[in-house]
Design an enzyme around this catalytic site. Structure first.
Site, PDB file in Angstrom:
ATOM      1  N   LYS A   1       0.711  -1.176   0.021  1.00  0.00           N
ATOM      2  CA  LYS A   1      -0.131  -0.035   0.002  1.00  0.00           C
ATOM      3  C   LYS A   1       0.804   1.127   0.018  1.00  0.00           C
ATOM      4  O   LYS A   1       1.586   1.607   1.028  1.00  0.00           O
ATOM      5  CB  LYS A   1      -0.914   0.093   1.234  1.00  0.00           C
ATOM      6  CG  LYS A   1      -2.118   0.929   0.936  1.00  0.00           C
ATOM      7  CD  LYS A   1      -2.050   2.247   0.756  1.00  0.00           C
ATOM      8  CE  LYS A   1      -2.118   3.082   2.107  1.00  0.00           C
ATOM      9  NZ  LYS A   1      -1.927   4.620   2.036  1.00  0.00           N
TER      10      LYS A   1
ATOM     11  N   GLU B   1       8.266   1.748  12.046  1.00  0.00           N
ATOM     12  CA  GLU B   1       9.276   2.654  12.011  1.00  0.00           C
ATOM     13  C   GLU B   1       8.846   4.072  11.875  1.00  0.00           C
ATOM     14  O   GLU B   1       8.299   4.339  10.646  1.00  0.00           O
ATOM     15  CB  GLU B   1      10.123   2.104  10.623  1.00  0.00           C
ATOM     16  CG  GLU B   1      11.657   2.858  10.789  1.00  0.00           C
ATOM     17  CD  GLU B   1      11.534   4.324  10.072  1.00  0.00           C
ATOM     18  OE1 GLU B   1      11.938   5.175  10.945  1.00  0.00           O
ATOM     19  OE2 GLU B   1      11.457   4.534   8.929  1.00  0.00           O
TER      20      GLU B   1
ATOM     21  N   CYS C   1      14.083   9.924   7.618  1.00  0.00           N
ATOM     22  CA  CYS C   1      14.146   9.851   8.929  1.00  0.00           C
ATOM     23  C   CYS C   1      15.403   9.752   9.619  1.00  0.00           C
ATOM     24  O   CYS C   1      15.730   9.922  10.777  1.00  0.00           O
ATOM     25  CB  CYS C   1      13.101   8.622   9.370  1.00  0.00           C
ATOM     26  SG  CYS C   1      14.020   7.179   8.412  1.00  0.00           S
TER      27      CYS C   1
ATOM     28  N   GLU D   1      10.504  16.337  15.296  1.00  0.00           N
ATOM     29  CA  GLU D   1      10.831  16.063  13.859  1.00  0.00           C
ATOM     30  C   GLU D   1      10.473  16.903  12.789  1.00  0.00           C
ATOM     31  O   GLU D   1       9.244  17.046  13.003  1.00  0.00           O
ATOM     32  CB  GLU D   1      10.475  14.682  13.639  1.00  0.00           C
ATOM     33  CG  GLU D   1      10.790  14.181  12.251  1.00  0.00           C
ATOM     34  CD  GLU D   1      10.476  12.681  11.895  1.00  0.00           C
ATOM     35  OE1 GLU D   1      11.362  12.291  10.954  1.00  0.00           O
ATOM     36  OE2 GLU D   1       9.321  12.280  12.218  1.00  0.00           O
TER      37      GLU D   1
END
Length: 597
Positions: free
Chosen positions: A341, A416, A450, A550
């Site tokens: 997906k 993750e 990331c 982040e």
């Protein structure tokens, strides 16, 4: 709310990051709603606050309307989204790029006997689509079965159901969406929604068919796939890897259309990573030998590695092809079937894998691609026959996936979820090497990775020299910003306006709130497109959002430190960071191990 034939739904509403929520709500109630009413197309409005475990888009507003031609009209786009009176400076009040505006046509409603409408909570079922059968079959099920199961839930009051008529976003008109889509608004007069009971309403035979076609095909393909010889499966994976390499530039171009990542600095890396992941895992296919133990107690004990069954991977928009290899390759190598997906923001490269999957020799149903938005991911996470889901993305979405997996069949979950990666430069490091790698580490994919080195700590002995070199390197990187289609461009734009506004908001607040000293960057590049200069703040406080949140853009913070103990304290104790990139002399392995452990 009155029952109107047409319903205008505004979702994913977020107040501008520059203004506090109370001020935003004051503007919305006293200025924005009256501006909408002036159009004479809307006579009432109901606003809801999002209580899901995510604060990304906290509001939903429902407007009954008169004329679908209002959609995309000048009247519609002339509705002000700025204010001089309630928000100073006349700045934009919405901090939204994906401002979903959808029009629905009324289908039916159902109200439980003996209840009064006046809900404390609203549950939204969006994107409902009949997977099999006709539209009439779907409506018959909804009226004859689903309303009954809903009415048995604690606190249930009423459902109003609508059929998607058309959709636009805040800037660009889109073509009408698929006609077979529905929106259901379920009202509950309770303080706490009966989540377990609601989950059961989605576990009827029809609800299982929403994903039944894909999952059923995969289940049918599973026995033959796991019985295929190791050599045959290995050869299929290796052939697929070679096809990715052969068509790498074309696949990267499909990603570049939506992500904006140049081929030379990112596209080639990503396609290479995908191909190498399939090669690596192909090599492991005949090495899952299991275990056996001595018969000292009279029993022979054998451990066999068996495929889980149907597995799925939900990949992020920032690495849509590379992460395919990381998720699909190990699942397929170990005899599982796999449903991929992709993100709705960058789906093209994943969808283009279809012909390559067939050409590589995967049997039908073994490796499938399913496109869709978050509602599709929710179906995967909650499906009773999918045995594992792997997800890469945001922390709030990861929490919802883990919860859905637990509430359904306790499927295995791998998550993750972002990062705020530190890099530590010691006095004995090769300074030129450190500067080069850390400049690359914050500008790769325009900081939308990331593992971007967003927190840089430099030991005091070389701090001043590092600062000058790091600044010069990032200024040089800034000169490579440009059209991702042009050769020589290293940094492309941020993916879309939502990400551009998010990153710009962090930079603006960092300046205005004096979270640190701006060393370099901090501005938009050009007056069109979503380009931002590589940006660095020095001497940033330990609790500031620049250091703790982040950002997902080319923004780094730079601080100095004195001792190893100090930097371990900052990373492990303060920020729960159990790993770090240490830049040292090659022989100093002990120090590197300390930082990793």
């Amino acid at each position: 709310m009155s029952k109107h034939h047409l319903l205008w739904v505004n979702s994913r509403i977020t107040n501008s990051s520059e203004f506090p929520e109370p001020k935003f709500l004051e503007w919305y109630d006293k200025e924005h709603i009256p501006d909408i009413f002036i159009t004479k197309q809307v006579s009432s409005a109901v606003r809801y606050s999002n209580i899901n475990p995510s604060d990304t888009h906290p509001y939903l507003v429902l407007y009954p309307v008169k004329d679908i031609n209002f959609l995309g009209s000048k009247q519609y786009f002339d509705i002000p989204v700025t204010s001089e009176k309630y928000i100073s400076g006349g700045k934009k009040c919405f901090d939204v790029a994906e401002f979903d505006t959808r029009w629905y046509e009324f289908v039916d409603d159902f109200q439980k006997q003996g209840t009064k409408s006046g809900p404390a909570k609203l549950v939204i079922s969006a994107g409902l689509t009949p997977a099999e059968g006709t539209d009439e079959d779907f409506n018959a099920w909804y009226r004859d079965e689903h309303y009954r199961t809903l009415s048995e839930c604690t606190g249930y009051v009423r459902t109003r159901r609508y059929k998607l008529k058309n959709a636009v976003n805040a800037k660009n008109l889109e073509k009408p969406r698929e006609p077979q889509k529905y929106l259901a608004l379920h009202e509950f007069d309770v303080d706490t929604l009966p989540q377990d009971e609601l989950q059961k309403t989605a576990e009827t035979e029809w609800a299982k068919k929403v994903m039944g076609s894909l999952q059923g095909t995969a289940e049918k393909a599973l026995p033959a796939w796991k019985k295929l010889t190791n050599i045959a499966r290995r050869d299929i994976l290796l052939k697929f890897a070679s096809l990715i390499e052969e068509h790498g530039k074309s696949l990267a171009e499909l990603t570049r259309i939506t992500l904006g990542a140049p081929y030379g600095s990112f596209g080639a890396f990503e396609t290479g990573m995908a191909a190498e992941a399939f090669k690596y895992n192909a090599g492991w296919i005949d090495k899952f030998a299991g275990e056996s133990f001595p018969q000292e107690d009279g029993f022979l004990k054998i451990v066999r590695n068996e495929p889980l069954g149907v597995t799925a991977g939900i990949v992020p928009w920032n690495g849509p092809l590379g992460t395919v290899g990381l998720k699909a390759a190990p699942a397929l190598a170990t005899g599982n079937c796999f449903i991929l997906k992709p993100s709705e923001k960058t789906p093209f490269a994943s969808l283009a894998l279809g012909p390559l999957i067939k050409e590589a020799g995967f049997p039908p149903g073994v490796f499938q691609v399913l496109s869709g938005d978050g509602s599709t991911g929710a179906l995967i996470a909650s499906h009773m026959r999918i045995r594992k889901v792997s997800f890469t993305g945001s922390i709030p979405t990861g929490k919802r996936i883990q919860e859905a997996a637990a509430r359904s069949n306790l499927k295995r979950v791998t998550l993750e979820l972002g990062g705020k990666s530190p890099a530590v430069v010691f006095d004995d490091a090769n300074l030129e090497n450190a500067v080069s790698w850390l400049a690359n580490a914050i500008t790769a994919n325009t900081g939308q990775v990331c593992f971007a080195a967003t927190r840089v700590y430099v030991q005091e002995g070389i701090y001043d020299k590092f600062v000058q070199g790091y600044k010069d390197a990032l200024l040089a990187k800034g000169k490579t910003i440009g059209d991702p289609d042009k050769e020589g461009t290293v940094m492309g734009p941020l993916i879309d306006k939502a990400q551009f506004d998010r990153v710009s908001g962090f930079i603006s607040r960092g300046k205005e709130q004096n979270q640190g000293t701006l060393l370099t960057g901090g501005s938009r590049v050009g007056d069109s497109g979503f380009f931002i200069e590589p940006t660095v703040f020095e001497n940033v406080g330990a609790d500031s959002e620049l250091l703790t949140q982040e950002i997902f853009g080319p923004v780094a913070v730079l601080n100095s430190f004195k001792t190893e103990d100090e930097i371990i304290e900052r990373n492990v104790v303060k920020h729960y960071q159990t790993y770090s990139l240490a830049i040292i002399k090659p022989y100093n392995i002990v120090r590197s191990q300390v930082l990793r452990n």
